[in-house]
Design a protein around this motif. Sequence first.
Motif, PDB file in Angstrom:
ATOM      1  N   THR A 118       1.030   7.504   5.484  1.00 51.66           N
ATOM      2  CA  THR A 118       1.416   6.298   6.228  1.00 51.66           C
ATOM      3  C   THR A 118       2.236   5.362   5.345  1.00 51.66           C
ATOM      4  O   THR A 118       3.214   4.764   5.792  1.00 51.66           O
ATOM      5  N   MET A 119       1.855   5.267   4.083  1.00 52.37           N
ATOM      6  CA  MET A 119       2.591   4.401   3.151  1.00 52.37           C
ATOM      7  C   MET A 119       4.021   4.906   2.962  1.00 52.37           C
ATOM      8  O   MET A 119       4.978   4.111   2.943  1.00 52.37           O
ATOM      9  N   GLY A 120       4.167   6.230   2.868  1.00 53.86           N
ATOM     10  CA  GLY A 120       5.501   6.792   2.714  1.00 53.86           C
ATOM     11  C   GLY A 120       6.381   6.513   3.916  1.00 53.86           C
ATOM     12  O   GLY A 120       7.563   6.172   3.775  1.00 53.86           O
ATOM     13  N   VAL A 121       5.809   6.643   5.108  1.00 56.83           N
ATOM     14  CA  VAL A 121       6.559   6.374   6.328  1.00 56.83           C
ATOM     15  C   VAL A 121       6.942   4.903   6.411  1.00 56.83           C
ATOM     16  O   VAL A 121       8.057   4.563   6.816  1.00 56.83           O
ATOM     17  N   ARG A 122       6.018   4.033   6.002  1.00 57.35           N
ATOM     18  CA  ARG A 122       6.311   2.585   6.056  1.00 57.35           C
ATOM     19  C   ARG A 122       7.512   2.220   5.202  1.00 57.35           C
ATOM     20  O   ARG A 122       8.279   1.316   5.540  1.00 57.35           O
ATOM     21  N   GLN A 123       7.688   2.910   4.080  1.00 57.69           N
ATOM     22  CA  GLN A 123       8.856   2.649   3.230  1.00 57.69           C
ATOM     23  C   GLN A 123      10.155   2.978   3.966  1.00 57.69           C
ATOM     24  O   GLN A 123      11.135   2.225   3.898  1.00 57.69           O
ATOM     25  N   HIS A 124      10.144   4.107   4.683  1.00 61.57           N
ATOM     26  CA  HIS A 124      11.329   4.480   5.464  1.00 61.57           C
ATOM     27  C   HIS A 124      11.547   3.507   6.619  1.00 61.57           C
ATOM     28  O   HIS A 124      12.692   3.147   6.932  1.00 61.57           O
ATOM     29  N   LEU A 125      10.458   3.087   7.256  1.00 70.07           N
ATOM     30  CA  LEU A 125      10.566   2.131   8.366  1.00 70.07           C
ATOM     31  C   LEU A 125      11.159   0.808   7.891  1.00 70.07           C
ATOM     32  O   LEU A 125      12.000   0.209   8.576  1.00 70.07           O
ATOM     33  N   GLN A 126      10.727   0.357   6.713  1.00 71.01           N
ATOM     34  CA  GLN A 126      11.243  -0.895   6.174  1.00 71.01           C
ATOM     35  C   GLN A 126      12.747  -0.792   5.917  1.00 71.01           C
ATOM     36  O   GLN A 126      13.511  -1.716   6.224  1.00 71.01           O
TER      37      GLN A 126
END
Length: 210
Positions: free
Chosen positions: A32-40
């Motif tokens: 989830t943390m990895g995806v959040r970086q891409h989302l940001q």
Amino acid sequence: MKEKTSEKILSLLKVEGALTAKVLASELGLTTMGVRQHLQALEDEGDISFEDKKAVRGRPTRYWSLTTQSNSHFSDRHEELTIQLIDSVKVIFGDEGLEQLIAHREQASLALYSDRLASKVDLLGKLEALAELRSEEGYMATVVVDDKAVYWLMENHCPICAAASKCLNFCRSELNLFQTLLAPYATVEREEHIVEGARRCAYKVTAIKV
């Protein structure tokens, strides 16, 4: 060429609509943390935005969805040239000439689609073949069966959106095409329309009882 994670996220949001980081992480096999970086990063670029929705318990849940700007990542079938050509046809041949052009396109598509659907013996098979054809043309089409056993043809992108916005008869023609293709088997109604501001075009396909 391998698709980048950011491109996969955009594709998922295009097809599925608003999703949480947790769901995206599950779909992509990432943390989830990895995806959040891409989302940001995608938010910083203006391609996505979020909405916090109240949860039954605890903190609100954050849902991510595409912005209008994100359309630049998907096929547009040469938007500017298309509009110029439509304007030129209207100037040289008038509205009647444009109608003839749209009618010719519809008949050519009908011949192509009919040939591809001919070997399919049931409605679902024909719809799946139609969705495959439309996806090849850039419409990102899928077939869904709802809990009432009603079929839906979903088109999550419109590669001719510029032309359709300029002349709604392109959309009328495509609906006519689907109705003609499936006339012996089902009725077809468009319930959602990208040109009218919907996220996708949704066609309700109701089987005709014999």
